[in-house]
Design a protein around this motif. Structure first.
Motif, short mmCIF file in Angstrom:
data_model
loop_
_atom_site.label_atom_id
_atom_site.label_comp_id
_atom_site.label_asym_id
_atom_site.label_seq_id
_atom_site.Cartn_x
_atom_site.Cartn_y
_atom_site.Cartn_z
N LYS A 176 -5.52 2.56 -3.58
CA LYS A 176 -5.60 3.90 -2.56
C LYS A 176 -7.08 3.96 -1.66
O LYS A 176 -6.99 2.84 -1.78
CB LYS A 176 -6.21 4.60 -3.69
CG LYS A 176 -4.95 5.27 -4.84
CD LYS A 176 -5.51 6.14 -5.68
CE LYS A 176 -4.22 6.95 -6.71
NZ LYS A 176 -3.24 7.91 -6.80
N SER B 14 -2.33 7.04 -0.52
CA SER B 14 -1.99 5.68 -1.36
C SER B 14 -0.95 5.55 -0.80
O SER B 14 0.05 6.29 0.00
CB SER B 14 -1.41 5.77 -2.72
OG SER B 14 -1.85 6.83 -3.19
N TYR C 41 -9.76 6.74 -0.42
CA TYR C 41 -10.80 7.94 -0.84
C TYR C 41 -11.35 8.40 -0.18
O TYR C 41 -12.34 7.66 0.80
CB TYR C 41 -11.78 7.79 -2.21
CG TYR C 41 -10.64 6.66 -3.71
CD1 TYR C 41 -9.80 8.29 -4.51
CD2 TYR C 41 -10.31 5.88 -3.98
CE1 TYR C 41 -9.03 7.68 -5.66
CE2 TYR C 41 -9.86 5.65 -5.38
CZ TYR C 41 -9.22 6.76 -5.47
OH TYR C 41 -8.12 6.04 -6.76
N VAL D 19 -7.28 11.92 -0.54
CA VAL D 19 -6.80 10.30 -1.33
C VAL D 19 -5.36 10.06 -0.36
O VAL D 19 -5.19 11.07 -0.22
CB VAL D 19 -6.57 10.37 -3.14
CG1 VAL D 19 -6.59 8.79 -3.23
CG2 VAL D 19 -7.79 10.76 -4.01
#
Ligand code: GTP
Length: 553
Positions: free
Chosen positions: A250, A219, A252, A217
């Protein structure tokens, strides 16, 4: 979004078979854009794309689609169809698990249909054949189905028949994307592993990298590292392309989106690079084979004072088109510049047009040439171009696929146009590099009163030297201003002269009498022109003359 509800796919096709139109319909159907009459090639954002009606850059869009109570995220990458841009296609495919192979119901399988199918096949992607333009009067979808079965070994009942223009049956394309293309194989719990598959430069925000997340992930605020440069950056923004940038908290694994992290130039934002989290290094992704330029040309600013601006424009544009190679070069007549390598002639023209339109640059481009390896020592259309036939496959009763080995310099300039006009537009053409071959090539000099003009030295085939040399001499005669003495314009191979034109003496304007202000104006213009002259021996050559000869060759 659960990974099993994500599909990453690309649309590939021969030029004009309707990729961009299908993309418009998919964007409308999923509510990504409003349905209006004006949706024409929404993903073709560049001015050059709109003017020429072709896609030159792959574009990404994330679509949301509800099917049987589940919401799916479909990441669509629209790709160019022309042979010169197949590099864009192969890069885009690395972020996908499947493709829609669009084939025109009237034209059937064409050269880039075959080339694109094999790119997808080699990348082990699911291929969904879509037969488009079934609304056309001459459409023959059954014939195209049979071609697809014969050439690609895909059962004909897997073909989806649509009209992208009218929207007929487009919904079943979305169904097939969900049913036949697998979700990406990724691991969200692993540390971040993101592939940079494209990038653009924004004046205010720096590099905007398009990324496909294979693991983890990312961010805003994360510290990331480029596997290529080992430099660390802080992520300023992440988001999805809808098709315009839309920031999210975010990104993913399994998603395709963009990331901004203060990278400033091409060297920092390498296409094919892997990004990972600071102190959590990962094995870099395979990246891409670098593109191999086929056509080379010199590029110079029209005015040398524009050198630095042009340099920065070229740097920014190569960030968005990493297949162009750039080396510094200089010419006595045209000043400091670069030698650029392109994938083909259309690619060269598009790059030039983008520099002019997107960066307001004005440039001189010299005649394109192809690379040679020199060993120092002491039919149609096809035959004239020194080709050797390799094989021939019948696609159906009306269509045949021919393979030839061509010298590259015979096909880069006008082969495609000649082929189209000889075949009344029916033939299509694709090529790949087959390596260097031995040939009888000669270096041809162009002389002005016995002195070589460096800018016009070329490598040509022995049999064509005479006709090419003659044409250049004639053009030079038309572009050179007359001077106070006669000028011999010659083409030579070694010490042997193979063509000659003579430019007669200039008669002084005062010999004609007439209006004095007109004479003064003429003299003033001559003096201004002199500033831009280059002397070759005793002959003065204005920059204009070079440009004219180089441009029309
Ligand atoms: P490139 O981006 O240049 O590779 O072309 P493309 O494959 O994206 O083709 P595009 O969508 O630009 O369509 C080419 C032309 O075909 C346009 O004039 C479209 O209007 C037309 N076209 C596309 N789909 C259909 C269709 O279903 N029926 C008809 N009659 N015309 C269509």
């Amino acid at each position: 979004f659960p990974v099993e509800n994500i599909r990453n796919f690309s649309i590939v096709a021969h030029v004009d078979h309707g990729k961009s139109t299908l993309a418009d319909r998919l964007l409308e159907l999923t509510g990504t854009i409003d349905k209006t009459e004006n949706n024409k090639q929404v993903l073709d954002k560049l001015q050059v794309e709109r003017e020429r009606g072709i896609t030159v850059k792959a574009q990404t869009a994330s679509l949301f689609y509800n099917c049987e109570g589940k919401q799916y995220l479909l990441n669509l990458i629209d790709t160019p169809g022309h042979v010169d841009f197949s590099y864009e296609v192969s890069r885009s495919l690395s972020a996908c698990q499947g493709v829609l192979l669009v084939v025109d119901a009237n034209e059937g399988i064409q050269a880039q249909t075959v080339a694109n199918f094999f790119l997808a096949f080699e990348a082990q992607l699911s291929v969904i054949p879509v037969i488009n333009k079934i609304d056309l009067k001459n459409a023959d979808p059954e014939r195209v189905e049979n071609q697809i079965e014969k050439v690609f070994d895909i059962p004909s009942d897997e073909c989806i028949k649509i009209s992208a223009k009218l929207g007929t049956n487009v919904e079943s394309v979305l169904q097939a994307v969900i049913e036949r293309i697998p979700p990406p194989k990724v691991h969200r719990k692993n540390p971040l592993r993101a592939l940079v598959f494209d990038s653009t430069f924004d004046q205010y925000r720096g590099v905007i990298a398009n990324v496909a997340l294979f693991d983890g992930v990312v961010s805003k605020g994360d510290k990331i590292v480029s596997a290529h440069t080992q430099k660390t950056y802080e992520v300023n923004e992440v988001g999805v392309l809808n098709p315009n940038e839309q920031p999210t908290h975010k990104l993913y694994a399994g998603q395709v989106g963009y990331l901004i992290a203060g990278m400033k130039n091409v060297i920092e934002a390498q296409i094919g690079d892997t990004l990972y989290l600071h102190k959590q290094p990962v094995e870099p992704l395979p990246g891409f084979k670098s593109a191999k330029p086929m056509v080379f040309a010199g590029m110079y600013p029209v005015d040398q004072s524009e050198y630095n601006n042009l340099k920065s424009a070229i740097e920014k544009l190569t960030l968005n088109d990493s297949s162009v190679t750039v080396h510094r070069d200089s010419s006595l007549a045209l000043g400091a510049g670069w030698r650029l390598g392109f994938l083909g002639l259309l690619h060269m023209e598009v790059f030039n047009q983008r520099l002019e339109q997107e960066y307001n640059a004005s440039v001189i481009l010299t005649t394109p040439t192809v690379p040679y390896k020199a060993v120092l020592s002491s039919s149609k259309l096809i035959k004239a171009r020194r080709a050797v036939q390799k094989n021939m496959i019948f696609i159906d009763q009306n269509r045949v696929m021919l393979k030839y080995l061509f010298p590259l310099n015979e096909i880069v300039v006008d082969f495609y146009d000649s082929l189209k006009s000889l075949s009344s537009g029916y033939a299509s053409f694709d090529y790949e590099d087959a390596g260097y071959q031995t040939a009888e090539l000669v270096k041809m000099d162009i002389l002005l009163n016995g002195n070589t003009v460096e800018e016009l030295v070329t490598v040509v085939h022995k049999d064509k030297a005479h006709s090419i040399g003659k044409a250049i001499c004639e053009r030079l005669k038309d572009s050179l201003p007359r001077q106070l003495f006669e000028i011999a314009i010659q083409a030579a191979i070694g010490s042997k002269i193979i063509a000659r034109e003579t430019l007669p003496i200039f008669k002084n304007i005062f010999q004609y009498g007439g209006d004095i202000t007109r004479k003064m104006k003429l003299l003033k213009r001559q003096a201004e022109g002199k500033k831009k002259l280059r002397k070759i021996g005793n002959v003065e050559v204005p920059k204009d003359a070079f440009i004219k000869v180089l441009k029309t060759r």
